[in-house]
Design an enzyme around this catalytic site. Structure first.
Site, PDB file in Angstrom:
ATOM      1  N   HIS A 109       7.430   6.372 -26.825  1.00 49.65           N
ATOM      2  CA  HIS A 109       7.684   5.149 -26.064  1.00 49.65           C
ATOM      3  C   HIS A 109       6.424   4.705 -25.321  1.00 49.65           C
ATOM      4  O   HIS A 109       6.442   3.779 -24.527  1.00 49.65           O
ATOM      5  CB  HIS A 109       8.835   5.424 -25.081  1.00 49.65           C
ATOM      6  CG  HIS A 109       9.417   4.218 -24.453  1.00 49.65           C
ATOM      7  ND1 HIS A 109       9.381   4.007 -23.097  1.00 49.65           N
ATOM      8  CD2 HIS A 109      10.050   3.150 -24.985  1.00 49.65           C
ATOM      9  CE1 HIS A 109       9.962   2.860 -22.809  1.00 49.65           C
ATOM     10  NE2 HIS A 109      10.379   2.317 -23.936  1.00 49.65           N
ATOM     11  N   LYS A 111       2.633   3.254 -24.447  1.00 49.92           N
ATOM     12  CA  LYS A 111       1.797   2.099 -24.763  1.00 49.92           C
ATOM     13  C   LYS A 111       0.391   2.414 -24.261  1.00 49.92           C
ATOM     14  O   LYS A 111       0.103   2.293 -23.073  1.00 49.92           O
ATOM     15  CB  LYS A 111       2.312   0.812 -24.110  1.00 49.92           C
ATOM     16  CG  LYS A 111       3.666   0.337 -24.647  1.00 49.92           C
ATOM     17  CD  LYS A 111       4.817   0.961 -23.924  1.00 49.92           C
ATOM     18  CE  LYS A 111       6.160   0.457 -24.449  1.00 49.92           C
ATOM     19  NZ  LYS A 111       7.301   1.175 -23.847  1.00 49.92           N
ATOM     20  N   ASP A 116     -13.611   2.634 -27.335  1.00 52.16           N
ATOM     21  CA  ASP A 116     -14.968   3.172 -27.155  1.00 52.16           C
ATOM     22  C   ASP A 116     -15.090   4.151 -25.985  1.00 52.16           C
ATOM     23  O   ASP A 116     -16.187   4.310 -25.426  1.00 52.16           O
ATOM     24  CB  ASP A 116     -15.973   2.033 -26.933  1.00 52.16           C
ATOM     25  CG  ASP A 116     -16.215   1.217 -28.191  1.00 52.16           C
ATOM     26  OD1 ASP A 116     -15.828   1.677 -29.278  1.00 52.16           O
ATOM     27  OD2 ASP A 116     -16.776   0.113 -28.079  1.00 52.16           O
ATOM     28  N   HIS A 295      11.351  -5.373 -17.583  1.00 59.26           N
ATOM     29  CA  HIS A 295      10.895  -4.284 -18.438  1.00 59.26           C
ATOM     30  C   HIS A 295       9.848  -3.412 -17.752  1.00 59.26           C
ATOM     31  O   HIS A 295       9.450  -2.367 -18.272  1.00 59.26           O
ATOM     32  CB  HIS A 295      10.331  -4.844 -19.753  1.00 59.26           C
ATOM     33  CG  HIS A 295      10.185  -3.838 -20.832  1.00 59.26           C
ATOM     34  ND1 HIS A 295       8.974  -3.285 -21.179  1.00 59.26           N
ATOM     35  CD2 HIS A 295      11.096  -3.264 -21.651  1.00 59.26           C
ATOM     36  CE1 HIS A 295       9.150  -2.422 -22.184  1.00 59.26           C
ATOM     37  NE2 HIS A 295      10.426  -2.385 -22.483  1.00 59.26           N
ATOM     38  N   LYS A 297       8.054  -0.711 -15.403  1.00 60.26           N
ATOM     39  CA  LYS A 297       8.378   0.613 -14.868  1.00 60.26           C
ATOM     40  C   LYS A 297       7.304   0.927 -13.827  1.00 60.26           C
ATOM     41  O   LYS A 297       6.273   1.536 -14.129  1.00 60.26           O
ATOM     42  CB  LYS A 297       8.386   1.673 -15.962  1.00 60.26           C
ATOM     43  CG  LYS A 297       9.279   1.320 -17.184  1.00 60.26           C
ATOM     44  CD  LYS A 297       8.491   0.631 -18.272  1.00 60.26           C
ATOM     45  CE  LYS A 297       9.196   0.606 -19.619  1.00 60.26           C
ATOM     46  NZ  LYS A 297      10.506   0.050 -19.654  1.00 60.26           N
ATOM     47  N   ASP A 302       4.758   4.260   0.191  1.00 59.52           N
ATOM     48  CA  ASP A 302       3.910   4.141   1.377  1.00 59.52           C
ATOM     49  C   ASP A 302       2.773   3.147   1.106  1.00 59.52           C
ATOM     50  O   ASP A 302       2.979   2.161   0.417  1.00 59.52           O
ATOM     51  CB  ASP A 302       3.410   5.512   1.821  1.00 59.52           C
ATOM     52  CG  ASP A 302       4.545   6.366   2.405  1.00 59.52           C
ATOM     53  OD1 ASP A 302       5.569   5.785   2.813  1.00 59.52           O
ATOM     54  OD2 ASP A 302       4.404   7.605   2.452  1.00 59.52           O
TER      55      ASP A 302
END
Length: 386
Positions: A109, A111, A116, A295, A297, A302
């Site tokens: 899941h 991404k 380089d 979508h 996350k 603090d």
């Protein structure tokens, strides 16, 4: 409990939605000179996906070593097959993660893109159009999908590169001795470089030696929270320890706010609703985001702890699938992300305690049954969920 390994002297830039993410991603790909590691859950072949595909092809055609991994389930068999053929024609190396569930039910899941060893992108944004629904591309969203990624420059990029390189090896065919060697390499950790501004760490979850790292990062931060917790997540169904950490923070006077995405899956919404009464009773503020598909996350705790990544707060992300998050300890970055989440909270609907006090027994039973079913499934497939 192992903490996040923070490294100093990084430049981490927050990117919201595809309007900020895709131009930065394509520009980095177009500037690549040596190699690109590219991993995603969904790679749609809409206009956005085609633009990214063409950038990868251009890089390969000018001699850059391009390696692409897509998840078979997330991308879909037909698109994964077509994408593989098109990329191969341009000289791109392409692999599909766990086709036909041959390696069990776990999915990648993550991404992650590394160019380089100079710049990396990590977050929750798939390769698809902001305006089209993830699971139904014929459905146009009422507003652009609400999501985040980060662009990372500095020494942390080397850590992300090593993980991307290891993943490429894992997805391919490897003999026993090669796998043992890879696991030994994965035991090496970069040590922190001191309390210097823009500290950042990279945390992954897999089913080898990083089974609980992302949850541990959250639990440690929640346990040390003194003033505020601001968290946004689309699929809220964490285990007992996570829920208790949120409740305990609120009970000791920390201002805890959860921004939860709803409206995608009835079962998921019912499971989340089953947690609301206890969370609200403990003092947690719950806000539902109904404007469009949430979508992102992300979380800010603090004044200086923030995380952006692919990991949902549910059993699949915390105990089964492969995930990747960047954790940043920096007041300016945390403040930037806080403002974005607060805008999402302002656009959401606050859930009141009394809304659930007068809930009918049928709906209560339905929420309880949904959670029981979800918990049963997670205990079968995701070791550690409770």
């Amino acid at each position: 409990m192992r903490s996040v390994n923070f490294i100093a002297y990084n430049d981490v830039k927050l990117l919201q939605n595809g309007t900020e993410f895709f131009p930065a991603l394509i520009a980095a790909i177009d500037e690549a000179r040596y190699d690109i590691y590219f991993e995603t859950y969904i790679f749609a072949l809409d206009d956005t996906g085609v633009a990214v595909e063409q950038a990868l092809a251009r890089a390969a055609l000018r001699g850059v070593k391009v390696r692409v991994i897509t998840d078979w389930f997330g991308t879909g068999h037909k698109i994964a097959t077509r994408l593989g053929i098109d990329l191969a024609e341009a000289g791109v190396n392409y692999r599909v993660f766990n086709p036909w569930f041959k390696r069990g039910v776990t999915r990648t899941h993550r991404k992650i893109v590394v160019v380089d060893r100079d710049v990396a992108f990590v977050g929750g944004i798939n390769i698809n159009d902001d305006w089209l629904c993830d699971y139904d591309t014929a459905r146009r969203l009422p507003a652009p999908r609400w999501d985040f990624a980060v662009e990372v420059r500095g020494p942390l990029v080397a850590v992300i590169h090593d993980e991307a390189q290891a993943q490429w090896s894992r997805v391919g065919r490897m003999g026993l001795f090669k796998r043992i060697g890879l696991m030994r390499e994965m035991r090496r950790h970069t040590k922190g470089a001191g309390e210097t501004p823009m500290l950042a760490g990279f945390v992954v979850r897999d089913n080898l030696r990083n089974r609980r790292t992302i949850q541990r990062a959250y639990l440690q931060a929640l346990g040390h929270a003194k003033k505020s917790v601001l968290m946004a997540n689309p699929y809220f169904a964490p285990g007992r320890k996570f829920r208790e950490a949120l409740a305990m923070a609120a009970q000791r006077g920390v201002e805890v706010t959860l921004l939860i995405g709803v409206g995608e899956f009835l079962l998921q919404d019912a499971v989340a609703h089953s947690f609301y009464p206890k969370l609200l009773a403990s003092g947690v503020k719950v806000v539902e985001y109904r404007k469009t598909q949430l979508h992102g996350k992300v979380a800010v705790i603090d004044d200086d702890w923030a995380t952006v990544g692919s990991s949902n707060c549910d059993g699949l992300s915390l105990f089964l699938n492969q995930e990747a998050n960047v954790v940043v300890k920096d007041p300016a970055f945390a403040n930037s992300l806080r403002r974005r989440i607060e805008q999402g909270v302002a656009d959401g609907v606050v859930i009141r305690k009394e809304d659930f006090e007068h809930l009918g027994w049928v709906r209560r039973a339905g929420y309880g049954a949904a959670y029981f079913f979800y918990k049963l499934v997670m205990r079968i497939f995701a070791i550690g969920y409770a």
